[in-house]
Design an enzyme around this catalytic site. Sequence first.
Site, short mmCIF file in Angstrom:
data_model
loop_
_atom_site.label_atom_id
_atom_site.label_comp_id
_atom_site.label_asym_id
_atom_site.label_seq_id
_atom_site.Cartn_x
_atom_site.Cartn_y
_atom_site.Cartn_z
N TYR A 146 26.47 -63.27 -5.20
CA TYR A 146 27.42 -62.03 -4.22
C TYR A 146 26.73 -61.26 -3.70
O TYR A 146 27.31 -61.98 -2.33
CB TYR A 146 28.55 -61.65 -5.23
CG TYR A 146 29.62 -60.38 -3.84
CD1 TYR A 146 29.93 -61.19 -3.19
CD2 TYR A 146 29.29 -59.17 -4.47
CE1 TYR A 146 30.99 -60.25 -2.79
CE2 TYR A 146 30.00 -58.67 -3.26
CZ TYR A 146 30.91 -58.89 -2.21
OH TYR A 146 31.52 -58.18 -1.88
N LYS A 150 26.82 -61.96 1.14
CA LYS A 150 26.48 -60.84 1.81
C LYS A 150 25.55 -60.72 2.92
O LYS A 150 25.51 -60.39 3.61
CB LYS A 150 27.16 -60.10 0.96
CG LYS A 150 28.20 -59.27 1.07
CD LYS A 150 29.33 -60.07 2.01
CE LYS A 150 30.62 -60.04 1.22
NZ LYS A 150 32.37 -60.73 2.17
N1 LIG Z 1 37.05 -53.64 -1.73
C1 LIG Z 1 35.80 -53.47 -1.86
O1 LIG Z 1 35.26 -52.56 -2.01
C2 LIG Z 1 34.52 -54.06 -1.34
C3 LIG Z 1 35.19 -55.19 -0.26
N2 LIG Z 1 33.95 -55.59 0.22
C4 LIG Z 1 34.58 -57.17 1.14
O2 LIG Z 1 35.60 -56.86 1.89
C5 LIG Z 1 35.83 -58.00 2.16
C6 LIG Z 1 37.84 -58.08 1.58
O3 LIG Z 1 37.52 -57.26 0.16
P1 LIG Z 1 39.00 -56.79 -0.95
O4 LIG Z 1 40.04 -56.90 0.40
O5 LIG Z 1 38.67 -55.77 -1.77
O6 LIG Z 1 39.20 -58.13 -1.56
P2 LIG Z 1 40.78 -58.62 -1.94
O7 LIG Z 1 40.27 -59.99 -2.46
O8 LIG Z 1 41.64 -58.19 -2.19
O9 LIG Z 1 41.13 -59.60 -0.53
C7 LIG Z 1 40.29 -60.99 -0.04
C8 LIG Z 1 41.62 -61.82 0.87
O10 LIG Z 1 40.26 -62.99 1.05
C9 LIG Z 1 41.86 -63.97 1.59
N3 LIG Z 1 40.47 -64.93 1.24
C10 LIG Z 1 39.30 -65.29 0.25
N4 LIG Z 1 38.98 -66.85 0.62
C11 LIG Z 1 39.42 -67.38 2.11
C12 LIG Z 1 39.44 -68.37 2.47
N5 LIG Z 1 38.46 -69.04 1.88
N6 LIG Z 1 40.13 -68.33 3.55
C13 LIG Z 1 41.09 -67.47 3.83
N7 LIG Z 1 41.59 -65.85 3.34
C14 LIG Z 1 40.42 -65.71 1.75
C15 LIG Z 1 42.01 -63.49 -0.60
O11 LIG Z 1 43.35 -64.45 -0.14
C16 LIG Z 1 42.44 -62.61 -0.08
O12 LIG Z 1 43.75 -61.97 0.12
C17 LIG Z 1 35.48 -59.42 0.91
O13 LIG Z 1 34.38 -59.14 1.89
C18 LIG Z 1 34.94 -57.58 -0.21
O14 LIG Z 1 33.60 -58.27 -0.29
C19 LIG Z 1 32.92 -55.13 0.27
C20 LIG Z 1 32.72 -54.60 -0.19
C21 LIG Z 1 33.44 -53.67 -1.15
O1 LIG Z 2 31.28 -54.83 -3.05
C1 LIG Z 2 32.02 -54.80 -3.76
O2 LIG Z 2 31.66 -54.13 -3.82
C2 LIG Z 2 32.88 -52.92 -4.74
C3 LIG Z 2 32.19 -52.07 -5.73
O3 LIG Z 2 30.76 -52.80 -6.68
P1 LIG Z 2 31.33 -52.19 -8.29
O4 LIG Z 2 30.01 -52.94 -8.93
O5 LIG Z 2 31.19 -50.88 -8.31
O6 LIG Z 2 32.77 -52.67 -8.34
C4 LIG Z 2 33.68 -54.00 -5.85
O7 LIG Z 2 34.65 -53.42 -6.36
C5 LIG Z 2 34.67 -54.97 -4.61
O8 LIG Z 2 35.01 -55.79 -5.40
C6 LIG Z 2 33.21 -55.99 -4.17
O9 LIG Z 2 33.92 -56.98 -3.56
#
Ligand SMILES: NC(=O)C1=CN([C@@H]2O[C@H](COP(=O)(O)OP(=O)(O)OC[C@H]3O[C@@H](n4cnc5c(N)ncnc54)[C@H](O)[C@@H]3O)[C@@H](O)[C@H]2O)C=CC1
Ligand SMILES: O=C1O[C@H](COP(=O)(O)O)[C@@H](O)[C@H](O)[C@H]1O
Length: 247
Positions: A146, A150
Amino acid sequence: MAQSVLLTGAAGRVGEAILGGIGDEHEWRLMDRDPPTEDHPGEFVVADITNEDAVREAMAGIDVVIHLAGDPRPEAPWDSVLTNNIDGTQKIFEAAVDAGVEKVAFASSNHAVGAYETEERVPDMYRTHDDYLLDGTELPRPGNLYGVSKAAGETLGRYYHDEYGLSVVNVRIGNLTEGHPPIDYERGQAMWLSYRDCAHLFDRCIRADYEYEIVYGISDNDRKYYSIDRAREVLGYEPQDNSARHD
Ligand SMILES: NC(=O)C1=CN([C@@H]2O[C@H](COP(=O)(O)OP(=O)(O)OC[C@H]3O[C@@H](n4cnc5c(N)ncnc54)[C@H](O)[C@@H]3O)[C@@H](O)[C@H]2O)C=CC1
Ligand SMILES: O=C1O[C@H](COP(=O)(O)O)[C@@H](O)[C@H](O)[C@H]1O
């Protein structure tokens, strides 16, 4: 002035934080492969980001893209990150350039640099007595596939910036949780990003001027091993939250 913003992955957690904070501030086109479950501003396009035609159509008339869509699981398998995070991100950048979009903010992750957390450094680096700090100038060092995806997204942004002049900011998001920092999780507390600071940070990504940037997306936590100086300087990020203020 309100900008026309395409928000991919709008139905997820980061999308929720952004729209909850700045949903009234811009003209939104939301995109997700899952339909909306709640009220939302603007129009909502249900489509997969690997669908080139749908992405190109969604990009028309857009000033700024916030690209969140992807598989967010640190343990996600290669097939999924290859499709959703790498191929999907390339399609977003390509369509953005072709549509004349000005800026793309890419949701990168702490996991792009997760392997700096070596056995020798942890758990001390999560604690206030330690001053180890990453600032975004370091090379990617993923600890899982993953994270590799990124780092690949950041590199795609570098390419589309250098070749086509697209403004790109990569936000290495820490750990987003609503209301309070992660409980009993020192690492997560050091990289906490509150919903309020998340919305403000991406608002700055929409409004600020930049070329190619890598910044960390965390709140102003007492103990942090990611610097937020670059986000402050380039974007005008002024976080209000701090995990140390929560028990
Ligand atoms: N939540 C966190 O703490 C962190 C999130 N991120 C990044 O931020 C972004 C959003 O993360 P979250 O909101 O937490 O995840 P999430 O899973 O809640 O939201 C991701 C959304 O993207 C949509 N999605 C996934 N693949 C898709 C595709 N091929 N086409 C269209 N839609 C698609 C899903 O349906 C979902 O609604 C991700 O790229 C994740 O890697 C990065 C670091 C930390
Ligand atoms: O990139 C992401 O990081 C957060 C934090 O990582 P974790 O290993 O401490 O859980 C994660 O919660 C999130 O789902 C992921 O997209």
